[in-house]
Design a protein around this motif. Structure first.
Motif, PDB file in Angstrom:
ATOM      1  N   ARG A 184       0.827  -1.202   0.000  1.00  0.00           N
ATOM      2  CA  ARG A 184       0.000   0.000   0.000  1.00  0.00           C
ATOM      3  C   ARG A 184       0.864   1.255   0.000  1.00  0.00           C
TER       4      ARG A 184
ATOM      5  N   ARG B  98      -6.258   5.137  -0.881  1.00  0.00           N
ATOM      6  CA  ARG B  98      -7.547   4.601  -0.476  1.00  0.00           C
ATOM      7  C   ARG B  98      -7.729   3.211  -1.068  1.00  0.00           C
ATOM      8  N   LEU B  99      -8.257   2.292  -0.264  1.00  0.00           N
ATOM      9  CA  LEU B  99      -8.377   0.905  -0.689  1.00  0.00           C
ATOM     10  C   LEU B  99      -9.849   0.503  -0.786  1.00  0.00           C
ATOM     11  N   TYR B 100     -10.109  -0.518  -1.617  1.00  0.00           N
ATOM     12  CA  TYR B 100     -11.460  -1.014  -1.854  1.00  0.00           C
ATOM     13  C   TYR B 100     -11.418  -2.542  -1.852  1.00  0.00           C
ATOM     14  N   GLN B 101     -12.611  -3.157  -1.834  1.00  0.00           N
ATOM     15  CA  GLN B 101     -12.738  -4.604  -1.895  1.00  0.00           C
ATOM     16  C   GLN B 101     -13.374  -4.982  -3.231  1.00  0.00           C
TER      17      GLN B 101
ATOM     18  N   THR C  74     -13.305 -11.648  -1.427  1.00  0.00           N
ATOM     19  CA  THR C  74     -12.897 -10.397  -2.063  1.00  0.00           C
ATOM     20  C   THR C  74     -11.392 -10.252  -1.981  1.00  0.00           C
ATOM     21  N   VAL C  75     -10.833  -9.370  -2.808  1.00  0.00           N
ATOM     22  CA  VAL C  75      -9.417  -9.008  -2.753  1.00  0.00           C
ATOM     23  C   VAL C  75      -9.324  -7.503  -2.575  1.00  0.00           C
ATOM     24  N   THR C  76      -8.267  -7.042  -1.904  1.00  0.00           N
ATOM     25  CA  THR C  76      -8.067  -5.618  -1.661  1.00  0.00           C
ATOM     26  C   THR C  76      -7.372  -4.978  -2.857  1.00  0.00           C
TER      27      THR C  76
ATOM     28  N   ASN D 141      -6.662  -0.913  -5.123  1.00  0.00           N
ATOM     29  CA  ASN D 141      -6.720   0.545  -5.062  1.00  0.00           C
ATOM     30  C   ASN D 141      -7.764   1.042  -6.046  1.00  0.00           C
TER      31      ASN D 141
ATOM     32  N   PRO E 109      -4.030  -4.839  -7.175  1.00  0.00           N
ATOM     33  CA  PRO E 109      -4.038  -5.532  -5.878  1.00  0.00           C
ATOM     34  C   PRO E 109      -3.139  -4.841  -4.873  1.00  0.00           C
ATOM     35  N   ARG E 110      -3.538  -4.891  -3.612  1.00  0.00           N
ATOM     36  CA  ARG E 110      -2.763  -4.336  -2.517  1.00  0.00           C
ATOM     37  C   ARG E 110      -2.767  -5.305  -1.349  1.00  0.00           C
TER      38      ARG E 110
END
Length: 450
Positions: A310, A315-318, A439-441, A443, A448-449
């Motif tokens: 990261r 900011r991160l999303y799923q 889910t995967v994290t 940006n 992927p993060r």
């Protein structure tokens, strides 16, 4: 004017403490400088977080050989009271202050936050007649067609480019082998074939690349292309000899493909780097710092490894996982050797033995009986002797070696997981070493993060 004791207000003390703690947390990290008495952050150390006008009072005058800067830039000067020659050090690690010309010459230091911004570096190049910026030195900001006139012909072993881009040539008047250098530190000219071979120098266009005539890779002392750097454009079996052993923590490949290895002479773990930026050792596919490098032969090229960590303030999303596929290594082949007779390998009769047996059998049969009985006995002796003789020393059937193989399906855990996921209506793919959740994290771009 008089003062009186303050009257405490109920509840205000707790709120005041909370406000004070919040303010302290919000303060930026103070600028801090740690200097060491030997290269590579070794020996006794001194840490400062405020101006030190005279290091002699701390018994550290003219002792600093390496430094680590945190939280903000610092200015180090060769004379007390921040006088004499001063150099600005930005946050980062400096394994040797030799490249600044102030190794074991620092007498005062102070945070640079209150100083005016550093002016652009003058277009200047400094030569040293020893590797790693040691020995006699000579600097110039002018084009010189013959270094012999300045007493430095064929003497330079390391250089520091303070500003501008400079071309160094092995012959006078810019003849022979020429290599261009952008701002940075070059602890050994042996890496570019110019150790003690520089005879002329000139300023060139700023866009001229490093090592114009060959592919090049630049190594940095700290992660994310920070700190001292070193450029290689040829095979180096041991970076230690170039003054950069165990120091390369990140890299930038400008041209060509390069094989980097963790041990000298291309031993240990190795990886192929194609043009691109590699912010960490892990992004190069290695577990330890680079010890040797050479231009890669025509093999499968590894693209720059994606860094999934990261970023600050990111900011991160799923993202929803659509499919997970286990990928295993292909079937393994097992082979062995057997001997088997050839197709036409039937036993062959002994012709010579048959003839000899017929003669002997006829003689023996002729001695039995008389008249027609003797003739019958002779015939039987010839036939029996021929049959018996043909079987004596009969040749064995011919054989040959035959290789037989079978394929075994791969067993054990998957090599990796091929994951397909959806983010904002667009499909993405990623390879993971462990199976994902639902889910995967990612940006905001769907990268992927972790």
């Amino acid at each position: 004017m008089t003062t009186s004791p303050a009257t405490p207000v109920r509840g205000a003390g707790r709120r005041g403490l909370i406000a004070l703690a919040t303010a302290l947390v919000a303060l930026p990290a103070a600028a801090q400088l740690t200097v060491y008495e030997r290269d590579g952050y070794a020996g006794q150390a001194l840490t400062a977080d405020r101006p030190v006008p005279d290091l002699q009072r701390q018994r550290f005058d003219n002792r600093a050989a390496s430094a680590v800067v945190r939280g903000g830039a610092w200015e180090v000067c060769e004379d007390p009271g921040f006088r004499g020659r001063c150099v600005r050090l930005e946050p980062g690690s400096y394994a040797s202050l030799a490249s600044t010309g102030l190794s074991r010459r620092v007498s005062s230091l102070r945070p640079a936050a209150d100083l005016p911004p550093a002016a652009p570096a003058a277009e200047r190049i400094r030569f040293f007649d020893g590797e790693r910026f040691s020995g006699a030195t000579f600097s110039t900001d002018q084009t010189l067609t013959q270094l012999q006139r300045h007493g430095f012909d064929d003497r330079a072993s390391s250089v520091v480019v303070d500003g501008g881009t400079w071309e160094l040539c092995s012959d006078a008047r810019f003849g022979g082998r020429c290599v261009s250098f952008s701002p940075g530190e070059y602890p050994s000219l042996a890496a570019v074939g110019l150790d003690r071979r520089v005879s002329s120098v000139r300023k060139v266009a700023a866009e001229a690349p490093v090592a114009v005539d060959t592919p090049a890779v630049r190594f940095f002392e700290s992660e994310y292309a920070r700190g001292a750097s070193f450029v290689a454009d040829g095979a180096l079996p041991n970076l230690e000899r170039a003054g950069f052993g165990g120091r390369a923590a990140s890299a930038e490949v400008r041209a060509g493909r390069w094989e980097v290895c963790e041990d000298p002479r291309w031993g240990g773990g190795c990886a192929i780097l194609s043009p691109g930026r590699y912010p960490t050792v892990a992004s190069m596919g290695l577990s330890d710092r680079v010890a040797s490098v050479r231009e890669a032969v025509d093999e499968v090229v590894a693209s720059p490894v994606y860094d999934p960590r990261r970023r600050p303030q990111e900011r991160l999303y799923q993202a929803r996982v659509l499919e997970v596929r286990e990928v295993r290594d292909g079937p393994q082949q097992r082979c062995w050797i057997e001997r088997e007779p050839v197709a036409d390998g039937a036993p062959r009769p002994n012709v010579a033995g048959a003839v000899a047996g017929a003669v002997i059998g006829g003689i023996l049969g002729h001695q039995i009986g008389g008249g027609s009985g003797r003739d019958a006995a002779t015939a039987i002796g010839i036939f029996g002797g021929a049959v018996a003789g043909s079987k004596v020393n009969r040749q064995a059937p011919a054989t040959q070696d035959v290789q037989r193989c079978t394929s075994d399906q791969a067993a054990g855990p998957p090599s990796y997981y091929d994951v397909r996921y959806d983010f904002r209506g667009m499909e993405h793919r990623v390879q993971m070493t462990t199976p994902p959740q639902a889910t995967v994290t990612v940006n905001e771009r769907g990268e992927p993060r972790v």
